[in-house]
Design a protein around this motif. Structure first.
Motif, PDB file in Angstrom:
ATOM      1  N   SER A  23       0.836  -1.197   0.000  1.00 16.34           N
ATOM      2  CA  SER A  23       0.000   0.000   0.000  1.00 16.34           C
ATOM      3  C   SER A  23       0.872   1.250   0.000  1.00 16.34           C
ATOM      4  CB  SER A  23      -0.982  -0.008   1.176  1.00 16.34           C
ATOM      5  OG  SER A  23      -0.316   0.124   2.390  1.00 16.34           O
ATOM      6  N   ARG A  24       2.052   1.163   0.615  1.00  7.74           N
ATOM      7  CA  ARG A  24       2.955   2.317   0.579  1.00  7.74           C
ATOM      8  C   ARG A  24       3.477   2.553  -0.830  1.00  7.74           C
ATOM      9  NH1 ARG A  24       7.209   3.668   4.905  1.00  7.74           N
ATOM     10  NH2 ARG A  24       7.041   5.515   3.629  1.00  7.74           N
ATOM     11  N   LEU A  25       3.777   1.452  -1.480  1.00  4.10           N
ATOM     12  CA  LEU A  25       4.336   1.548  -2.830  1.00  4.10           C
ATOM     13  C   LEU A  25       3.306   2.149  -3.776  1.00  4.10           C
ATOM     14  CD1 LEU A  25       7.096   0.382  -3.455  1.00  4.10           C
ATOM     15  CD2 LEU A  25       5.988  -1.575  -4.496  1.00  4.10           C
ATOM     16  N   VAL A  26       2.068   1.710  -3.574  1.00  5.09           N
ATOM     17  CA  VAL A  26       1.012   2.072  -4.502  1.00  5.09           C
ATOM     18  C   VAL A  26       0.473   3.469  -4.208  1.00  5.09           C
ATOM     19  CG1 VAL A  26      -1.342   1.483  -5.124  1.00  5.09           C
ATOM     20  CG2 VAL A  26       0.381  -0.299  -4.945  1.00  5.09           C
ATOM     21  N   PHE A  27       0.488   3.854  -2.909  1.00  7.22           N
ATOM     22  CA  PHE A  27      -0.076   5.131  -2.525  1.00  7.22           C
ATOM     23  C   PHE A  27       0.688   6.257  -3.208  1.00  7.22           C
ATOM     24  CE2 PHE A  27      -0.818   8.683   0.436  1.00  7.22           C
ATOM     25  CZ  PHE A  27      -2.202   8.675   0.395  1.00  7.22           C
ATOM     26  N   GLY A  28       0.027   7.043  -3.959  1.00  8.13           N
ATOM     27  CA  GLY A  28       0.689   8.164  -4.609  1.00  8.13           C
ATOM     28  C   GLY A  28       1.073   7.863  -6.036  1.00  8.13           C
ATOM     29  N   ALA A  29       1.236   6.577  -6.363  1.00 14.32           N
ATOM     30  CA  ALA A  29       1.495   6.261  -7.757  1.00 14.32           C
ATOM     31  C   ALA A  29       0.136   6.245  -8.440  1.00 14.32           C
ATOM     32  CB  ALA A  29       2.159   4.904  -7.888  1.00 14.32           C
ATOM     33  N   GLN A  30      -0.032   7.051  -9.456  1.00 12.60           N
ATOM     34  CA  GLN A  30      -1.364   7.215 -10.025  1.00 12.60           C
ATOM     35  C   GLN A  30      -1.732   6.052 -10.929  1.00 12.60           C
ATOM     36  OE1 GLN A  30      -1.844  11.060 -11.761  1.00 12.60           O
ATOM     37  NE2 GLN A  30      -1.197  12.100  -9.910  1.00 12.60           N
ATOM     38  N   ASN A  31      -3.022   5.801 -11.014  1.00 12.83           N
ATOM     39  CA  ASN A  31      -3.571   4.851 -11.977  1.00 12.83           C
ATOM     40  C   ASN A  31      -3.042   3.438 -11.816  1.00 12.83           C
ATOM     41  OD1 ASN A  31      -4.825   7.099 -13.150  1.00 12.83           O
ATOM     42  ND2 ASN A  31      -2.997   7.510 -14.370  1.00 12.83           N
ATOM     43  N   VAL A  32      -2.781   3.029 -10.590  1.00  6.28           N
ATOM     44  CA  VAL A  32      -2.348   1.651 -10.390  1.00  6.28           C
ATOM     45  C   VAL A  32      -3.579   0.756 -10.419  1.00  6.28           C
ATOM     46  CG1 VAL A  32      -1.206   0.056  -8.841  1.00  6.28           C
ATOM     47  CG2 VAL A  32      -0.397   2.393  -9.042  1.00  6.28           C
ATOM     48  N   THR A  33      -3.500  -0.342 -11.141  1.00  7.93           N
ATOM     49  CA  THR A  33      -4.673  -1.194 -11.289  1.00  7.93           C
ATOM     50  C   THR A  33      -4.742  -2.234 -10.175  1.00  7.93           C
ATOM     51  OG1 THR A  33      -3.481  -2.799 -12.601  1.00  7.93           O
ATOM     52  CG2 THR A  33      -4.536  -1.012 -13.793  1.00  7.93           C
ATOM     53  N   GLU A  61      -2.462  -5.065 -10.805  1.00  4.01           N
ATOM     54  CA  GLU A  61      -1.071  -4.798 -10.437  1.00  4.01           C
ATOM     55  C   GLU A  61      -0.849  -5.010  -8.948  1.00  4.01           C
ATOM     56  OE1 GLU A  61       1.248  -1.474 -12.902  1.00  4.01           O
ATOM     57  OE2 GLU A  61      -0.812  -0.949 -12.471  1.00  4.01           O
ATOM     58  N   LEU A 102       1.570  -7.622  -7.244  1.00  6.53           N
ATOM     59  CA  LEU A 102       2.612  -7.219  -6.305  1.00  6.53           C
ATOM     60  C   LEU A 102       2.541  -8.041  -5.024  1.00  6.53           C
ATOM     61  CD1 LEU A 102       2.623  -3.341  -6.622  1.00  6.53           C
ATOM     62  CD2 LEU A 102       4.609  -4.832  -6.807  1.00  6.53           C
ATOM     63  N   LEU A 123      12.107  -3.299  -1.283  1.00  2.30           N
ATOM     64  CA  LEU A 123      12.341  -1.935  -1.716  1.00  2.30           C
ATOM     65  C   LEU A 123      13.450  -1.884  -2.756  1.00  2.30           C
ATOM     66  CD1 LEU A 123      10.901   0.500  -0.601  1.00  2.30           C
ATOM     67  CD2 LEU A 123      12.830   0.902   0.902  1.00  2.30           C
ATOM     68  N   LYS A 152       6.946   9.095  -1.527  1.00  5.22           N
ATOM     69  CA  LYS A 152       5.814   8.188  -1.602  1.00  5.22           C
ATOM     70  C   LYS A 152       4.673   8.825  -2.376  1.00  5.22           C
ATOM     71  CE  LYS A 152       8.426   5.898   0.424  1.00  5.22           C
ATOM     72  NZ  LYS A 152       9.183   5.066  -0.444  1.00  5.22           N
ATOM     73  N   PHE A 153       4.626  10.131  -2.346  1.00  6.89           N
ATOM     74  CA  PHE A 153       3.523  10.790  -2.999  1.00  6.89           C
ATOM     75  C   PHE A 153       3.835  11.065  -4.431  1.00  6.89           C
ATOM     76  CE2 PHE A 153       2.810  11.730   1.323  1.00  6.89           C
ATOM     77  CZ  PHE A 153       1.507  11.335   1.417  1.00  6.89           C
ATOM     78  N   LEU A 154       5.040  10.730  -4.780  1.00  8.62           N
ATOM     79  CA  LEU A 154       5.438  11.090  -6.095  1.00  8.62           C
ATOM     80  C   LEU A 154       4.561  10.425  -7.118  1.00  8.62           C
ATOM     81  CD1 LEU A 154       7.909  12.794  -6.575  1.00  8.62           C
ATOM     82  CD2 LEU A 154       8.226  11.021  -8.213  1.00  8.62           C
ATOM     83  N   LYS A 170       5.630  -8.538 -12.864  1.00  2.00           N
ATOM     84  CA  LYS A 170       4.693  -8.762 -11.767  1.00  2.00           C
ATOM     85  C   LYS A 170       4.963  -7.786 -10.630  1.00  2.00           C
ATOM     86  CE  LYS A 170       3.360 -12.692 -13.684  1.00  2.00           C
ATOM     87  NZ  LYS A 170       2.383 -12.472 -14.751  1.00  2.00           N
ATOM     88  N   SER A 192      -0.070   1.301 -16.126  1.00  2.13           N
ATOM     89  CA  SER A 192      -1.074   2.259 -16.595  1.00  2.13           C
ATOM     90  C   SER A 192      -0.556   3.081 -17.773  1.00  2.13           C
ATOM     91  CB  SER A 192      -1.483   3.181 -15.461  1.00  2.13           C
ATOM     92  OG  SER A 192      -0.371   3.926 -15.033  1.00  2.13           O
ATOM     93  N   TRP A 232       0.708  16.434  -2.344  1.00  2.00           N
ATOM     94  CA  TRP A 232       0.810  15.741  -3.633  1.00  2.00           C
ATOM     95  C   TRP A 232       2.019  16.249  -4.413  1.00  2.00           C
ATOM     96  CZ3 TRP A 232      -1.835  11.695  -3.369  1.00  2.00           C
ATOM     97  CH2 TRP A 232      -3.180  11.649  -3.006  1.00  2.00           C
ATOM     98  N   SER A 263      -6.973  10.315 -11.167  1.00  2.00           N
ATOM     99  CA  SER A 263      -6.804   9.343 -10.078  1.00  2.00           C
ATOM    100  C   SER A 263      -6.973   9.977  -8.706  1.00  2.00           C
ATOM    101  CB  SER A 263      -5.451   8.654 -10.186  1.00  2.00           C
ATOM    102  OG  SER A 263      -4.430   9.615 -10.129  1.00  2.00           O
ATOM    103  N   LEU A 311      -7.178   7.274  -4.664  1.00  2.00           N
ATOM    104  CA  LEU A 311      -6.535   8.382  -3.965  1.00  2.00           C
ATOM    105  C   LEU A 311      -7.533   9.451  -3.526  1.00  2.00           C
ATOM    106  CD1 LEU A 311      -3.270   8.772  -6.041  1.00  2.00           C
ATOM    107  CD2 LEU A 311      -3.664   7.525  -3.937  1.00  2.00           C
TER     108      LEU A 311
END
Lengths: 341, 318, 305, 572
Positions: free
Chosen positions: B36-46, B49, B53, B84, D12-14, D137, D143, D469, D479, D490
C-alpha cells in the motif's frame, strides 16, 4: 501405635519410648545435579543425607555430630521441611511432615524453630530488632500492636538483652548479642522443638558458654526439645542427653551421652573422640590420638559398602562390599559397623 | 572447548527462533504494509497490479505460511530479496555490515583507551577536584544527545575549521585503500559512538580501582618494590576485566546492529540506517535478516564472552 | 541508542551487611559536594516542572501553545518574561515550552524507569527466588528480547502505539527491564541462600513476604541507583526518538522534540537550541552523578582512606 | 533528519514523472538566470547530494525520486518536457504527433542513435520496454501502456506480440484502444531499456518470464543511452556514473556524475557549504544560511505539487465537512499567506484549486483567491445555522465543529502547518484536535481503514488530514479527483462531483490544447468553489549549487535541475 508399625518395617532406631516428639525414618535428601538449559537432564546427585533414622524424645537434647559436609545441617533443615526430602518420613508429635503443604505446614512451623550458626547472616540487616522478633508473632497472629511490642520486649528480657533495643539494627550488636536475638526470634512462637544448627561455632570462645547456658536455661524454663548440631564432640557433651554421629550422609552411631563417650563402638566415633582434649593433663598426655588419613569422599559418589572403609584402620574386605546395618548393640546404643568396639 | 561451543550454539537456536517469531509478528501486526505504501501516490495503479505485487512479495500467503517459508529459506541461508531494493538481502547486509563493524571496533577501542585511564585516575584521587572533573568529563559526552553532538562536531570541525569531512566513508574519487582518508572520515562518528563507552568504562574502572585500593595486595606489591602506578593499572585492569567483558558481550551486539542516529548524522552507510529504512518501509526481508543476524551475533558474542571469562578467571572454567 | 548493558553496577550486596547503611551513606554523601550539587540541580528542575502551570500563568502569561506567527523567531529579550529565552518558529514562548518540556521529559524518564524498575524487580525477584522452570523461561525471554535490536523494537512499537507520552512511557518502560531483571535475579539468587531468609521460612513467612520484605529490602537501594542512570538513558532515548520523528509530538513540548526542532532550524533561531540542549545535558549528567555518588556512598568496600 | 523524512515521505507521494508536451509553464521569478563565467572546459566531476539512496535502477520497477534521478542519466525517452516552458520537446524522437481523438501516437526517431556500447537504438528497444512492463509482476507502471491495443493480452501471455505498436524503420506508431490524452507524456517520457541486454529475460511464448529479478536492476549494464554510463554503486553511500561519449546530444563535458547520500538535512547543508557535495535541494530552514555562502548559486522554482488539508466528507461525526460553507470557512479562516511568508520565507504560492499555477492548464480567471478573512469564515459558519457554544466552539444540533486533524510527525513542515491551523481555527470557533501518526500507519488510515458509518461507500477513519501531492507534468488529475477513485483510490476524502468527473473525462479524451485547457479550467473552478481541500500552498524547490559548477539551466518541469547535463562543466 505409630512406633510399633515402624518397628516391623524399619530400623529399630526409630523406636523409642512413647514420649517421642520427632521420629525420623529413613530420611533421604539428594540434591540433583543437572545439565542443559531448556531440557534439563539429571546427571547425578549430591547424596547429602542418605537414609537416616532416629527419634528425639520430648524435653531431651539430641546432639548431632559430624565433620563439615557430612549432611548434619541438611538433616536439620530437611527435618524442618526447609528442603523437600527425597524420601523417608519425618513425624512431629505424630504428624507426618513430609506430606504437609501450605497452611498446615505453616501452622506446624510454630512448633519447630531453628537457631543459626552465623548470627551475622541470619538477621536481616535492613530490619530492626523489633521487626525481626516481631515478625514470627505477626505471621502467626499471636499478638498485635502494643501487645506485640510488649511481647518483643519480654522476649528480649528472656534472652538477656535490654528490652529497649527494639529500634536498633543488627549491626549495632556484638556476635553474642545477635545470637541472643536469634534465640529470641525462635522463642517468639513458643515452639516445642528447636534445631540448633551449630549455634556457637561462629562465636568467640569466651561467649560460647554463655549461649550454651542460655539454651539450657531456656530448655528448662519452656520445656524445649533440642536437636543440637555441632561439628565436634566436645561441644555437645555438656548439653546433650543423647548423641548421634554422622558420616557422609549416614548416622553411624547413636547412643546416650555417657554410653557414647565411654564406649564408642564405631571407629569413626572413636576417631572423633580421640581428638577431644581431656582437661586432665595426665590422661591427656597418655591419650592415643587417632589421625584419620585421606579426604572425606565426595557425597556424589560415596564409597561402596561401609562409607567409612576408605579411611578406616579396621577395614576388611566385607567393609567395601556390604553396607553394615544400623543395629542396637546394647540398650539404646545403635551403631553401623561390621567390626564394632 | 569445541563441544562447549557447539552446545552453546545449539542453545542459541531457541533464542534465534524466538527473535524471528517476535520480529515477524511485530512486523505483520503493526499498521502499514509495503504494497500500500508503494502504490499510494502512484497514479492509476490497477487492482491487478496490486494483486500481482502481493503475490510477488509473497504477501498473499497466510501468515503462518509466510513465516514458515521464511524459516525454510533461512535453513539454506537464503534471506530472500528486499522489497524496496529488489536485490538479495545477503548482498545488502554484506555491504553494510563491514562498515558498521569498522566503526564499532574503532569506537570501542577509543572508549577503552580513554575510559579505562580516566576511571583509574578518578579513583586514585577519590574525592579530590581531579576526581570530580573526571567524573563530570567521563559522563559529559554521553549526556549530550548523540545527534546534537554530531551536529556540533560537524559545525565546528568540518564547517568551521575544515579539519574533517562532514560525512561518508571515503572522499569521492579516492582509492578504497587510502587509509588516511578513511581515518579522517572515521573520526567524527567513532568519537560520537564511543561517548557512551567512555562514560560506562570510566565509571566501571573507577569502582573497580577503588575496590583494589582498599585491598592489601596493593601494599604488598608496593612492598615488593613495584611502581605504584604499575601495580594499580595491572591489578585494576585484571579485576575489572570480568565486568568489562560482560559489558562488551552485550555492547558488541548493540554496536553491530548499528547506531542509527550516528550513522544518520555522519552519512555512514551501516546497518542501523539499513534496518531503520527497512522498518519504516516495512521491508520485512531486510528487517528479519538483520534481526536474525544481530541475534546470531549476540549469541556468538555471549559465547566469546564466556570463553573470555574462562581465560580471564580460571575459577569460572569448567 | 543507549548502551544500557554496560551500566550494571559492579558490586554486590553480600558484603554490605556490616555497614550502617543509610547513616554511613549520608555521612559519606555529605562530603561529596559534586553529588550534592547534582541532586540540588535535579530537584530544582523537578520543582520548576511542577510549577510550570503557576509560572506560565502568573509570570509569563502564555500557554505552551500560544502562537504569534507574525513575530516568530523572537530573539531572547529581557523586556518580556515570556521571551527571556526567545520564541520559536511560530512565535511560541521558549521558556514556557521548556518548563512544560521539563514536565514531559522528566515524567517520561521517571515513568518509564519506574516501569522498568517494577517489571525488573518483579521478574528478577521471581526468577531468583523460584528458580526452576520459571527462571529458565524468563532467562529465555530476556535473552530473546536482548537479541532483538532495541532500535527496531522501538520503531515498530512506536508505529504501533503512536507517539503519545503515555505510550512512550509504556514502550520505553517495557523495553529496558531485562537488564534490571537479570541484576535483581543475581542478587536474589545469592540473598535467598542467606540464613536470614531461611530463618524467615522457618518462622513460616510466606514466599511473597520473604521476597518483598526480606530480599527486596536488600536489593532496593542498589536498584534505585541503577534506575537513576536509567532515567537519564530514557531521556536521551526520547530525544533520539524525536530525532527520528517518533518521540513526543507537538504541540506538547519535550526537551527532545524541542532540541530536534531547533537543531533543524539552526540558522534562523540558534538561541532555540541551547536551552533544551543544556536542559537535557544537565539533567542526564546530574542523574549519572547522583547515581554514582549514591553508589559510592552505599558501597561498603569504599573505605575512607 | 526531519527533512530527510519529509523528502522521503514526499517520495511516496510522487506521482508519475510525466512530462507532457503542450506545457506553457512559467518559471518562478526568483530563479535567477545563471551568468556563465569563462569558457566551458571538459573534465571534472559533479557530486549531487541526496537525502536518500536510489532503490532500483530499472524504470519499470522504479517508484522513487532518487532512483529516477539516476535513471534519467542512464536511459532516455522518446520525448521530454522542456524544463522552463513545459512544452514537449523532441528527445530521441525528432518528431512526434498525437491524433485528435487521442488514440494514435506517432514518433519519428533521430538518425544515428546508438547505445554507449555502439549498438544501434531502434523502435524495438521501445517496444521491448513496453513488453517487459506488461510482463512484470512487480511494476506499478502498467497504466502507461495498458490501453495500447493488445498490451494486456501480451502481458497475460494470450498474445506473443503487442499489435498496437507498429515499427516502420524510424517511425513508431502506437495505437490505443481508448482515448488517453495524457498517454503522450506518460508513454513518451518513459525511459527505454536496451533490448540487447535485457532481451534474454523475456520470452514471447512464456508469460511467466520477466525481468523482475534481473541482476541488472541493481547493477545496470554499461550500456546507456543517457549522458552517463553506470560505473559503481556503494549502497547508502554513493553511485558513480561516467561520461557517455556517444550521447546523442553531444559528448558531456563532465567526466563523472556522482550521486552521494547524506541522509541528514543539517549534514547535507554543511556538506554543501564545505564543497563535499556540489548540488543540493534543501528545506526552508536552511535557506537563509546557505544564501549567505558566497560559493553557492541559488535557484528557486515552483514544482508541480502542493501541501493541503483534506476534509473527509465520509466520516461519522464530521458530516459538517459535507457543507460547502464550512469547507470555505476553513479556507478563509487560515492565513496561508502568512504561513508561507513567515515559515517558508515567501518561497511558495498559496493554492486555491488543484492545477499548479505554473501549468499550461492553469487559469486564474474566475478563481476565488480566498484571502484570509476570519469574519467571513464565521459568517459562513453561522449561515449554515451554527451557533457558538459556551466553550467558544460552533455547534448545530449537538454536533460541534470539532474534528481530528491528522498528519505524520516525520515531516516538520506539515506538523508546523498543523499547529498553526489548530490555533487559527480555534479563533473562528472550530476545534481541530492535532493527531499524528507514523507515515505507514497514516497511509493505512487513509486508504485501508473503514469508517463505522460510511465504510462501505469508501469512507475512512479520519476527520481531516494534512498531506501533500507531487504531480505529473500533465494536468490529468483523474486518479485523485474522479468519483470512481473514492473507494480504494486516492480520493480518500470521498469527494464526488459529477461536474468534476465530466471535466476530468474531457481532459482525457478531448486532446486538443484548447479543449483540455477548458476542461481543466472547469475542473479547477468546481474545486475552487467546493473547497474539498484547503488547498494549502505549493512550495518552491530550493536548489543550491556550488559556483564551480557551470552551465546549469534548472526549472520546474521535466528534467528539473538536471536539464542539459551534457553542457555542465567545472570551472577550474
Amino acid at each position: 501405635m505409630a512406633a510399633s508399625t515402624f518397628q516391623e518395617t524399619t530400623s529399630t532406631a526409630t523406636a523409642g519410648s512413647g514420649r517421642n516428639l520427632v521420629v525420623v525414618d529413613n530420611l533421604v535428601m539428594h540434591f540433583p545435579l543437572t545439565q542443559g538449559i531448556i531440557f534439563q537432564r539429571q546427571v547425578g546427585a549430591v547424596r547429602a543425607v542418605d537414609g537416616i533414622s532416629f527419634f528425639v524424645e520430648k524435653g531431651e537434647t539430641l546432639g548431632l555430630v559430624g565433620e563439615s559436609g557430612c549432611g548434619k545441617s541438611t538433616t536439620g533443615r530437611a527435618l524442618l521441611q526447609l528442603y523437600e526430602p527425597t524420601g523417608g518420613s519425618v513425624r512431629f508429635d505424630g504428624t507426618e511432615l513430609t506430606t504437609l503443604k501450605g497452611e498446615s505446614l505453616r501452622k506446624m512451623r510454630r512448633r519447630m524453630q531453628m537457631i543459626f550458626q552465623d548470627p551475622y547472616a541470619s538477621l536481616n540487616p535492613r530490619m530492626t530488632v523489633g521487626d525481626i522478633i516481631g515478625e514470627p508473632i505477626e505471621v502467626h497472629h499471636l499478638a498485635a500492636g502494643r501487645k506485640k511490642q510488649d511481647r518483643v520486649q519480654e522476649l528480649l528480657k528472656v534472652v538477656g538483652l535490654n528490652p529497649y533495643f527494639t529500634n536498633r539494627y543488627p549491626h549495632e550488636f556484638s556476635g553474642g548479642q545477635r545470637q541472643r536475638i536469634g534465640v529470641a526470634r525462635a522463642l517468639a512462637v513458643e515452639p516445642d522443638f528447636i534445631v540448633c544448627d551449630e549455634p556457637i561455632s561462629a562465636l568467640d570462645v569466651s561467649i560460647r558458654a554463655q549461649i550454651v547456658n542460655l539454651l539450657e536455661e531456656l530448655q528448662g524454663k519452656f520445656n524445649l526439645t533440642y536437636l543440637f548440631i555441632a561439628h565436634d564432640l566436645s561441644v555437645v557433651r555438656h548439653i546433650s542427653d543423647r548423641v548421634a554421629v554422622m558420616y557422609l550422609g549416614k548416622i553411624v552411631e547413636l547412643a546416650d551421652r555417657k554410653e557414647l563417650y565411654d564406649h564408642p563402638l564405631h571407629p569413626y566415633t572413636q576417631a572423633l573422640l580421640s581428638a577431644v582434649p581431656i582437661p586432665d593433663p595426665k590422661i591427656e598426655a597418655k591419650r592415643r590420638r587417632i589421625i584419620l588419613t585421606g579426604d572425606v569422599p565426595s557425597p556424589v559418589n560415596p564409597p561402596s559398602g561401609c562409607r567409612f572403609h576408605t579411611r578406616c584402620w579396621k577395614a576388611q574386605k566385607i567393609c567395601s562390599e556390604v553396607d553394615p546395618e544400623f543395629i542396637e548393640h546394647s540398650a539404646r546404643h545403635w551403631a553401623a559397623c561390621h567390626f564394632p568396639g | 572447548m569445541g563441544r562447549f561451543i557447539l552446545r552453546r550454539l545449539l542453545q542459541g537456536i531457541p533464542t534465534l527462533f524466538g527473535v524471528t517469531l517476535i520480529s515477524f509478528a511485530l512486523w505483520r501486526f503493526s499498521p502499514g504494509d509495503p504494497v500500500s505504501r508503494l502504490v499510494f501516490g502512484a497514479q492509476n495503479v490497477t487492482a491487478e497490479e496490486i494483486a500481482a505485487l502481493r503475490h510477488f512479495y509473497g504477501l498473499d500467503q497466510s501468515l503462518p505460511e509466510q513465516y514458515l517459508s521464511w524459516l525454510g529459506r533461512i535453513a539454506h541461508l537464503d534471506f530472500g530479496q528486499s522489497f524496496l531494493y529488489h536485490r538479495p538481502v545477503t548482498d545488502m547486509i554484506m555491504s553494510a555490515l563491514p562498515n558498521t563493524l569498522q566503526l564499532a571496533l574503532v569506537s570501542l577501542t577509543i572508549a577503552l583507551v580513554i575510559g579505562i585511564p580516566l576511571g583509574v585516575i578518578a579513583a586514585r584521587s577519590r574525592g579530590s577536584f581531579i576526581d570530580q572533573v573526571v567524573r563530570v568529563f567521563g559522563v559529559a559526552g554521553h549526556a549530550i544527545p548523540s545527534f546534537w553532538f554530531g551536529y556540533l562536531f560537524i559545525l565546528v570541525f568540518a564547517v568551521q575549521f575544515g579539519l574533517f569531512p562532514v560525512g561518508g566513508m571515503l572522499t569521492i574519487g579516492k582509492s578504497e585503500l587510502d587509509v588516511a582518508d578513511r581515518l579522517r572520515h572515521l573520526v567524527g562518528p567513532a568519537i560520537a559512538l564511543s561517548l557512551a563507552g567512555i562514560a560506562n568504562y570510566s565509571r566501571l574502572m573507577r569502582t573497580e580501582t577503588l575496590d583494589i585500593l582498599g585491598q592489601d595486595f596493593i601494599r604488598a606489591a608496593q612492598a615488593k618494590g613495584l611502581r605504584p602506578r604499575t601495580v594499580l593499572y595491572v591489578h585494576a585492569l585484571r579485576n575489572a576485566l570480568l565486568p568489562i567483558i560482560t559489558a562488551l558481550g552485550g555492547l558488541l551486539a548493540v554496536l553491530v546492529s548499528g547506531s542509527l542516529v550516528i550513522e544518520q548524522v555522519f552519512a555512514w552507510p551501516g546497518m542501523g540506517r539499513m534496518i531503520y529504512e527497512a522498518a519504516v518501509s516495512k521491508d520485512y526481508p531486510i528487517v528479519m535478516a538483520a534481526v536474525f543476524i544481530s541475534g546470531f551475533l549476540l549469541v556468538i558474542s555471549y559465547i566469546a564472552r564466556d570463553i573470555a571469562y574462562g581465560v580471564a578467571d580460571p575459577r569460572v572454567r569448567r | 541508542m543507549a548502551t544500557a548493558e554496560a551500566t550494571a553496577p559492579a558490586f554486590t550486596l553480600t558484603q554490605a551487611t556490616n555497614a550502617s547503611l543509610w547513616a554511613n551513606a549520608w555521612y559519606r554523601l555529605k562530603k561529596d559536594r559534586l553529588t550534592i550539587a547534582a541532586a540540588v540541580m535535579l530537584l530544582t528542575f523537578v520543582v520548576l516542572a511542577l510549577l510550570a502551570d503557576v509560572l506560565a500563568q502568573n509570570l509569563f502569561h502564555k500557554s505552551y501553545t500560544d502562537q504569534d506567527l507574525l513575530n516568530n523567531y523572537e530573539k531572547p529579550t529581557l523586556a518580556d518574561p515570556a521571551y527571556w529565552f526567545g520564541g520559536d518558529e511560530i512565535g511560541r514562548s521558549q521558556i514556557v515550552r521548556l518548563l512544560y518540556g521539563a514536565r514531559v521529559s522528566l515524567a517520561v524518564g521517571f515513568g518509564a524507569a519506574f516501569i522498568n524498575l517494577t517489571l525488573g524487580i518483579l521478574v528478577g525477584l521471581s526468577m531468583g527466588y523460584f528458580r526452576g522452570w520459571f527462571d529458565d523461561l524468563m532467562q529465555f525471554v530476556v535473552t530473546t528480547l536482548n537479541a532483538i535490536p532495541g532500535l527496531y523494537l522501538l520503531l515498530i512499537v512506536a508505529v504501533f502505539f503512536g507517539p503519545s507520552p503515555v505510550a512512550l512511557v509504556l514502550i520505553l518502560g517495557s523495553l529496558n527491564w531485562p537488564g534490571n531483571a537479570l541484576y535483581v535475579r543475581g542478587q536474589t539468587l545469592s540473598l535467598r541462600e542467606r540464613d536470614f531468609v531461611t530463618a524467615a521460612r522457618v518462622i513460616g513467612v510466606n514466599s511473597a513476604t520473604i521476597m518483598f520484605r526480606h530480599i527486596l529490602r536488600n536489593v532496593l537501594p542498589l536498584v534505585f541507583i541503577v534506575s537513576a542512570i536509567d532515567v537519564g538513558q530514557i531521556i536521551l532515548t526520547e530525544s533520539a526518538l524525536s530525532f527520528l520523528g517518533l518521540g513526543i509530538q507537538q504541540p506538547l513540548p519535550s526537551w527532545g522534540n524541542m532540541l530536534t526542532h531547533a537543531a533543524q532550524d539552526l540558522s534562523r533561531g540558534p538561541w532555540l537550541v541551547w536551552a533544551p540542549g543544556a536542559a537535557i545535558f544537565v539533567t542526564v549528567l546530574c542523574l549519572y552523578l547522583v547515581g554514582d555518588g549514591l553508589r559510592d556512598a552505599l558501597d561498603p568496600r569504599l573505605k575512607e582512606s | 533528519m526531519g527533512s530527510f523524512r519529509s523528502y522521503y515521505a514526499g517520495v511516496k507521494f510522487l506521482a508519475v514523472f510525466a512530462l507532457l508536451a503542450l506545457v506553457i509553464g512559467a518559471c518562478s521569478p526568483s530563479a535567477a538566470p545563471q551568468t556563465s563565467a569563462g569558457t566551458p572546459v571538459a573534465g571534472g566531476r559533479v557530486i549531487v547530494g541526496s537525502f536518500a539512496d536510489a532503490k532500483v535502477l530499472n524504470p519499470i520497477l522504479n517508484n522513487d525520486v532518487p532512483s529516477q534521478d539516476v535513471l534519467n542519466r542512464l536511459y532516455e525517452s522518446l520525448v521530454q518536457t522542456d524544463t522552463k516552458t513545459g512544452q514537449p520537446m523532441p528527445r530521441l524522437a525528432e518528431k512526434f504527433d498525437a491524433s485528435p481523438d487521442g488514440k494514435t501516437f506517432t514518433f519519428t526517431l533521430r538518425d544515428g542513435l546508438v547505445w554507449s556500447d555502439g549498438t544501434p537504438f531502434s523502435g524495438d528497444d521501445f517496444k521491448f520496454t513496453v513488453q517487459a512492463t506488461m510482463r512484470s509482476k512487480a511494476t506499478t507502471r502498467k497504466s502507461n501502456f495498458q490501453d495500447i491495443v493488445g498490451a494486456t493480452d501480451y502481458g497475460s501471455g494470450k498474445a506473443t506480440d503487442i499489435a498496437g505498436i507498429v515499427i516502420n524503420g524510424k517511425t513508431i506508431t502506437v495505437n490505443f484502444a481508448k482515448a488517453s490524452c495524457p498517454a503522450l507524456v506518460n508513454m513518451g517520457t518513459f525511459r527505454i531499456l536496451p533490448k540487447s541486454v535485457f532481451g534474454k529475460y523475456l520470452d514471447a511464448n512464456d508469460a511467466t518470464k520477466n525481468l523482475d529479478n534481473a541482476p541488472e536492476n541493481t547493477s545496470p549494464p554499461p550500456v546507456a543511452m543517457g549522458a552517463f554510463v553506470f560505473k559503481e554503486w556503494k549502497p547508502n553511500d554513493h553511485i558513480t556514473l561516467v561520461r557517455n561519449d556517444k550521447f546523442f546530444l553531444g559528448k558531456p563535458l563532465l567526466d563523472e556524475w556522482v550521486y552521494k547520500i547524506v541522509p541528514d538535512g543539517n549534514a547535507l547543508a554543511a556538506a554543501e557549504k564545505t564543497g563535499e557535495v556540489d548540488y543540493v535541494t534543501v528545506e526552508p530552514p536552511y535557506l537563509e544560511d546557505l544564501k549567505k555562502q558566497s560559493n553557492l548559486s541559488f535557484f528557486s522554482y515552483l514544482s508541480p505539487g502542493y501541501t493541503f488539508i483534506g476534509w473527509n466528507e465520509l466520516h461519522s461525526g464530521n458530516e459538517f465537512f459535507q457543507d460547502k460553507n464550512v469547507r470555505q470557512a476553513l479556507t478563509y479562516g487560515l492565513d496561508m499567506q502568512q504561513v508561507i511568508d513567515k515559515i517558508y520565507l515567501g518561497e511558495g504560492k498559496k493554492m486555491v484549486a488543484h492545477t499548479p499555477p505554473i501549468s499550461w492548464a492553469y487559469n486564474a480567471a474566475g478563481l476565488n483567491t480566498y484571502n484570509f478573512d476570519a469574519a467571513k469564515a464565521e459568517q459562513l459558519i453561522q449561515a449554515s445555522g451554527y451557533t457558538k457554544g459556551a466553550d467558544g466552539i460552533y455547534q448545530k444540533g449537538g454536533q460541534k465543529l470539532e474534528f481530528d486533524l491528522w498528519t505524520h510527525p516525520d515531516n516538520p513542515t506539515r506538523v508546523t502547518l498543523q499547529q498553526v491551523a489548530v490555533e487559527q481555527y480555534k479563533k473562528i470557533g472550530v476545534n481541530a484536535i492535532p493527531k499524528q501518526e507514523a507515515f505507514p500507519a497514516l497511509v493505512d488510515r487513509l486508504t485501508k481503514s473503514k469508517d463505522a458509518k460510511y465504510g462501505d461507500q469508501g469512507g475512512h477513519d479520519f476527520g481531516a488530514v494534512i498531506i501533500g501531492w507531487s504531480l505529473t507534468d500533465d494536468p490529468d488529475a483523474y486518479s485523485i479527483w474522479h468519483s470512481s477513485q473514492a473507494a480504494g483510490g486516492l480520493d480518500f476524502i470521498g469527494y464526488k462531483n459529477p461536474a468534476v468527473d465530466k471535466a476530468l473525462e474531457d481532459g482525457r479524451t478531448l486532446c486538443g490544447t484548447d479543449q483540455r485547457k477548458a476542461a481543466y479550467q472547469n475542473f479547477d473552478k468546481q474545486l475552487n468553489d467546493d473547497q474539498p481541500y484547503n488547498f494549502g500552498f505549493a512550495g518552491n524547490t530550493l536548489l543550491f549549487v556550488n559556483k564551480r559548477v557551470q552551465g546549469l539551466a534548472p526549472g520546474s518541469f521535466g528534467l528539473r535541475g538536471f536539464t542539459d547535463l551534457q553542457k555542465w562543466w567545472i570551472q577550474q
